[in-house]
Write a protein that holds these residues in place. Structure first.
Motif, PDB file in Angstrom:
ATOM      1  N   TYR A 161       1.132   4.825 -15.739  1.00 34.28           N
ATOM      2  CA  TYR A 161       0.365   5.169 -16.939  1.00 34.28           C
ATOM      3  C   TYR A 161       0.231   6.684 -17.070  1.00 34.28           C
ATOM      4  O   TYR A 161       0.015   7.393 -16.081  1.00 34.28           O
ATOM      5  N   ASP A 162       0.351   7.173 -18.301  1.00 36.86           N
ATOM      6  CA  ASP A 162       0.383   8.616 -18.532  1.00 36.86           C
ATOM      7  C   ASP A 162      -0.841   9.348 -18.011  1.00 36.86           C
ATOM      8  O   ASP A 162      -0.738  10.479 -17.524  1.00 36.86           O
ATOM      9  N   ASN A 163      -2.007   8.739 -18.122  1.00 39.20           N
ATOM     10  CA  ASN A 163      -3.238   9.422 -17.726  1.00 39.20           C
ATOM     11  C   ASN A 163      -3.618   9.163 -16.269  1.00 39.20           C
ATOM     12  O   ASN A 163      -4.794   9.101 -15.914  1.00 39.20           O
ATOM     13  N   LEU A 164      -2.604   9.002 -15.419  1.00 36.87           N
ATOM     14  CA  LEU A 164      -2.813   8.881 -13.977  1.00 36.87           C
ATOM     15  C   LEU A 164      -2.103  10.008 -13.268  1.00 36.87           C
ATOM     16  O   LEU A 164      -1.027  10.455 -13.682  1.00 36.87           O
ATOM     17  N   ILE A 165      -2.710  10.460 -12.156  1.00 37.35           N
ATOM     18  CA  ILE A 165      -2.065  11.466 -11.322  1.00 37.35           C
ATOM     19  C   ILE A 165      -2.267  11.077  -9.860  1.00 37.35           C
ATOM     20  O   ILE A 165      -3.349  10.607  -9.468  1.00 37.35           O
ATOM     21  N   LEU A 166      -1.211  11.201  -9.079  1.00 36.14           N
ATOM     22  CA  LEU A 166      -1.267  10.920  -7.647  1.00 36.14           C
ATOM     23  C   LEU A 166      -1.549  12.224  -6.931  1.00 36.14           C
ATOM     24  O   LEU A 166      -0.756  13.166  -6.998  1.00 36.14           O
ATOM     25  N   MET A 167      -2.679  12.262  -6.249  1.00 37.04           N
ATOM     26  CA  MET A 167      -3.111  13.512  -5.619  1.00 37.04           C
ATOM     27  C   MET A 167      -3.329  13.302  -4.133  1.00 37.04           C
ATOM     28  O   MET A 167      -3.738  12.226  -3.690  1.00 37.04           O
ATOM     29  N   SER A 168      -3.057  14.337  -3.360  1.00 36.22           N
ATOM     30  CA  SER A 168      -3.249  14.266  -1.915  1.00 36.22           C
ATOM     31  C   SER A 168      -4.727  14.369  -1.582  1.00 36.22           C
ATOM     32  O   SER A 168      -5.519  14.938  -2.331  1.00 36.22           O
ATOM     33  N   GLY A 169      -5.061  13.809  -0.442  1.00 34.06           N
ATOM     34  CA  GLY A 169      -6.464  13.787  -0.049  1.00 34.06           C
ATOM     35  C   GLY A 169      -6.726  14.566   1.207  1.00 34.06           C
ATOM     36  O   GLY A 169      -6.353  15.729   1.322  1.00 34.06           O
ATOM     37  N   GLU A 170      -7.343  13.882   2.205  1.00 35.83           N
ATOM     38  CA  GLU A 170      -7.792  14.579   3.405  1.00 35.83           C
ATOM     39  C   GLU A 170      -6.653  15.043   4.290  1.00 35.83           C
ATOM     40  O   GLU A 170      -6.819  15.934   5.108  1.00 35.83           O
ATOM     41  N   SER A 171      -5.506  14.404   4.188  1.00 36.43           N
ATOM     42  CA  SER A 171      -4.339  14.842   4.956  1.00 36.43           C
ATOM     43  C   SER A 171      -3.135  14.825   4.021  1.00 36.43           C
ATOM     44  O   SER A 171      -3.155  14.166   2.978  1.00 36.43           O
TER      45      SER A 171
END
Length: 579
Positions: free
Chosen positions: A25-35
């Motif tokens: 979906y266009d309004n999603l982004i996969l972002m890194s977290g604690e590691s």
């Protein structure tokens, strides 16, 4: 939105997935977290309910059919030494060794490292496990049992690969550490077979008859009714990045070519998109995924008990639950800490005396109110108190180390949850026992001897007062003598428990010989007591009916009817009668 950055590895994963037919979906982004290898999807704008957020084509999945097609036929033949789990784990490990040459490299590159794995107990040193989890169901021994099962698979795989020309190098490269990593990745990230009816040996599927099922955990699944094709769990890149949040309402849409994921709740800008792994306890989450949830609404205490039973007790147990279903595992829930019926029924069998066994043989599922029910729940209560004591000691040992490590923090959440449930279960059992006590007549040794002052004086003359008897370990012997005296008084017509004594005589006939072992034990006891007590107190113990047969009867009643109950901070023996 959280101040996380999107790493090049996640950018590559997203590009790879989209180029191979994935929908994001266009309004999603996969972002890194604690590691660097942990990530999550976030909404970059408000997303309304019932929005299809992700779909991943089958071509990106790592399945058994794909794995076995790339492995030697020796692993796929009937009677292969390992199962599907080991085959897919091996395939994932070998794909990791290919590096950028693997089709799944963009996906594998985002998985946790071989050293960290899922971060759970399987990847901790024995010393760390002992510190944080000793005394729990995830103690070092329990964790090693899990690893040992996997290690046996690994050894079989290495042996098979090492014996096949062209595969020996692969066998050498497949280290235990690499296999453990791959197995833990598959165990923690695989999707269940109920979503994957497309991946099977079946070549022809019936026309789709879609049906919607709302599961107990709040998830919804749309599936083809009547299709059972023996599919196996599989890995789905991207979908397995979604983190767990209990009771999240979602819908899975498995199709002929992909699996879709729909969020059924409104997502505000910056909100994380979560999956719902189902009603998993913190023990399951910590072992499989490496984390635990504070105040987990699905938390349980797992109790494991499957004792060996003699033939009579086993027959009763089989009447309570079929042997194939008797796994010996029971759960106390955070919302309902009452010991499950199956566990209570097992203890009813375990604590039953001879006449209670006869009753249970005729009605194995029904309780026997009175002694048996009190005995069963008292034993469960003791077991839970011991478990709570072990947990409490373990928590005390780490109280000054909380906050030093993420694993320690999760282990503390897990242990605290166990303590909370155990305390609730103990309180619930105490209430149930108090109610049972109110429906019974509980007679202590003092209450049994007090009405007969001559007998009481004789006991004190021969054995001392209660403190003396406790110190010398003679309280049980004195209780047997008090039971015998009760029968003698009943024969004189002066017993204050006449109906109860008559009931005991029905259950324990006087003149029936016992086993060789019982006869020898009673004979030894009789010789130790007589004629010494008769000489010390002839008015009570000489020529007054104190025969071997009477002592044998008292011995049987004591072993069959007496219970140790916790009263006033200590354990005391009681003779229990139903009112």
């Amino acid at each position: 939105m959280k101040n996380y950055s999107q790493t090049p590895a996640f950018e590559s994963l997203m590009a790879w997935a989209k180029s191979n037919g994935a929908f994001i979906y266009d309004n999603l982004i996969l972002m890194s977290g604690e590691s660097p290898s942990s990530g999550a999807f976030y909404a970059t704008a408000v997303i309304p309910p019932s929005t299809r957020l992700l779909s991943i084509p089958h071509s990106l999945a790592i399945t058994y059919s794909k794995a076995i097609s790339q492995c030697p036929p020796e692993l796929s033949e009937d009677g292969a030494p390992v199962g599907h789990f080991a085959v897919i784990s091996t395939f994932l490990a070998l794909e990791k060794l290919k590096g950028t040459d693997s089709f799944w490299h963009p996906y594998i590159a985002t998985l946790p490292s071989v050293e960290l794995g899922c971060g759970g107990p399987l990847f901790q040193t024995p010393e760390v496990i002992h510190l944080w989890l000793e005394g729990t169901n995830l103690s070092a021994r329990e964790v090693e049992n899990v690893k040992e099962d996997w290690k046996q698979d690994w050894k079989c795989i290495k042996e098979v690969l090492g014996s096949i020309e062209g595969w020996k190098t692969h066998a050498e490269s497949l280290t235990w550490e690499l296999y453990l990593w791959a197995a833990s990745m598959f165990a923690s990230r695989a999707f269940p077979d109920k979503l994957l009816s497309w991946d099977s040996p079946s070549t022809t599927l019936p026309a789709p008859q879609l049906k919607t099922q709302v599961n107990e955990d709040g998830t919804t699944q749309i599936f083809q009714e009547g299709v059972t094709t023996g599919a196996q769990p599989a890995l789905f890149p991207i979908l397995d990045m979604l983190n767990h949040k209990p009771h999240t309402k979602i819908t899975w849409q498995p199709g002929q070519n992909d699996i879709g994921f729909t969020g059924e709740e409104l997502l505000e800008k910056g909100a994380e998109v979560c999956n719902n792994y189902g009603p998993k306890s913190n023990q399951q989450l910590l072992l499989s995924y490496g984390f635990a949830i504070q105040d987990n609404p699905n938390d349980t205490v797992l109790l494991k008990l499957k004792p060996p039973l003699d033939s009579v007790r086993q027959a009763i147990r089989d009447g309570q639950i079929p042997a194939k279903d008797d796994l010996g595992t029971y759960h106390l829930g955070v919302n309902d800490p009452t010991p499950p019926l199956g566990l209570v029924q097992l203890f009813r069998v375990m604590v039953a005396n001879q006449w209670e066994l006869e009753v249970l043989l005729n009605s194995p599922k029904d309780p026997i109110l009175g002694r048996n029910e009190i005995a069963a729940k008292t034993q469960i209560l003791r077991s839970l108190r011991m478990k709570l004591s072990t947990h409490s000691r373990g928590r005390q040992a780490t109280v000054d180390k909380i906050g030093e490590s993420q694993f320690g923090n999760y282990a503390t959440i897990f242990r605290n949850g166990q303590i909370k449930i155990l305390r609730s279960a103990i309180l619930r059992l105490q209430d149930e026992l108090n109610e049972l006590y109110s429906g019974c007549l509980l007679v202590s040794l003092g209450e049994l001897t007090r009405p007969y002052w001559v007998f009481s004086e004789a006991i004190e003359t021969c054995f001392g007062d209660s403190d003396d008897r406790a110190a010398s370990g003679m309280n049980e012997v004195v209780f047997m003598l008090a039971i015998g005296n009760l029968l003698l008084e009943n024969q004189k017509g002066s017993s204050f428990l006449a109906p109860q004594v008559e009931e005991l005589v029905k259950h324990y006939p006087l003149n029936i010989a016992g086993s060789r072992e019982e006869e020898a034990r009673v004979k030894q006891l009789y010789d130790d007591l007589f004629p010494a007590v008769a000489e010390a107190c002839p008015k009570i113990f000489k020529d007054n009916g104190w025969t071997f047969e009477l002592l044998r009867w008292s011995f049987r009643v004591f072993l069959g009817e007496i219970l140790k109950l916790l009263v006033d901070g200590g354990e005391h023996d009681f003779l229990i009668f139903s009112k």
